[in-house]
Scaffold this motif. Sequence first.
Motif, short mmCIF file in Angstrom:
data_model
loop_
_atom_site.label_atom_id
_atom_site.label_comp_id
_atom_site.label_asym_id
_atom_site.label_seq_id
_atom_site.Cartn_x
_atom_site.Cartn_y
_atom_site.Cartn_z
N SER A 139 -25.00 -28.35 68.99
CA SER A 139 -25.58 -27.67 70.15
C SER A 139 -25.26 -28.41 71.45
N ALA A 140 -24.30 -29.33 71.39
CA ALA A 140 -23.85 -30.10 72.57
C ALA A 140 -24.99 -30.85 73.24
N ARG A 163 -31.13 -25.64 74.10
CA ARG A 163 -30.10 -26.17 73.19
C ARG A 163 -30.73 -26.87 71.99
N LEU A 197 -21.26 -23.37 75.09
CA LEU A 197 -21.64 -23.68 73.72
C LEU A 197 -21.38 -22.50 72.79
#
Length: 267
Positions: A139-140, A163, A197
């Motif tokens: 999810s960065a 996120r 994303l």
Amino acid sequence: MTTSMNPATKTDMVLKTDNLQIYYGKFLAVRDVTIDIPQNAITAFIGPSGCGKSTVLRCFNRLNDLIKSFHLRGQVYYHGQNLYDASVDPVEVRRRIGMVFQKPNPFPKSIYDNIAFGPRLVGYKGDMDELVERSLRGSALWDEVKDKLKESGTALSGGQQQRLCIARTIAMEPDIILMDEPCSALDPISTLKVEDLLQELKQKYTIVIVTHNMQQASRSSDYTAFFNVEQTSQGRTGFIVEYDRTEVIFQAPKEQATQAYVSGRFG
């Protein structure tokens, strides 16, 4: 009215509805939805408020089952399996078809426990530390939170919280991720991070996103379904006007109503 298409081969279709009619009691909320959702792509649902976008989305993981008056006619298929067959466990459906909601809703737990909660619940036997890191990387978010995994997830910014919710969904190792206006509560910078994303996530997952943001749909999705709403004697009933590749919907739609909506003339 253009409601069917073949954006990929039959074997690439992960979700499919066939003449779906959605009711609340006797009220027909959404009618005649026939749509094929291709694998490893982003499909956007757009349309004015009340047209049934989120209602259809929630049929894909049986969240509407939690509404007492809800029932449907027609079929919803996942890899060819009728999701509403009596033999299908809705809890297993929701494990395979994850959901990210409009407002970030992290649990009042640590960042680590937000990710680990679901896998623990289903008896995950692997390395939990590795799963948490992999989900946060997916999810960065890992680089931003790796040194504060014991801190509360609710202390993160709005974009980070969303996120984190995506990471929480990834941790359950789903096949499909449903997103119901995931950026509507976020600032423009956080929105762009989530959109970036999405492009990474579609390499591993099939994504269906409901959005009111035309720019987001045109930037982020591969396919777009335009829903509209009509006034009936019972109330407002939603339906699909047109479904095609995103560039067709935004640049050369076949239906006049689609052209009016994507150009901002109504909605």
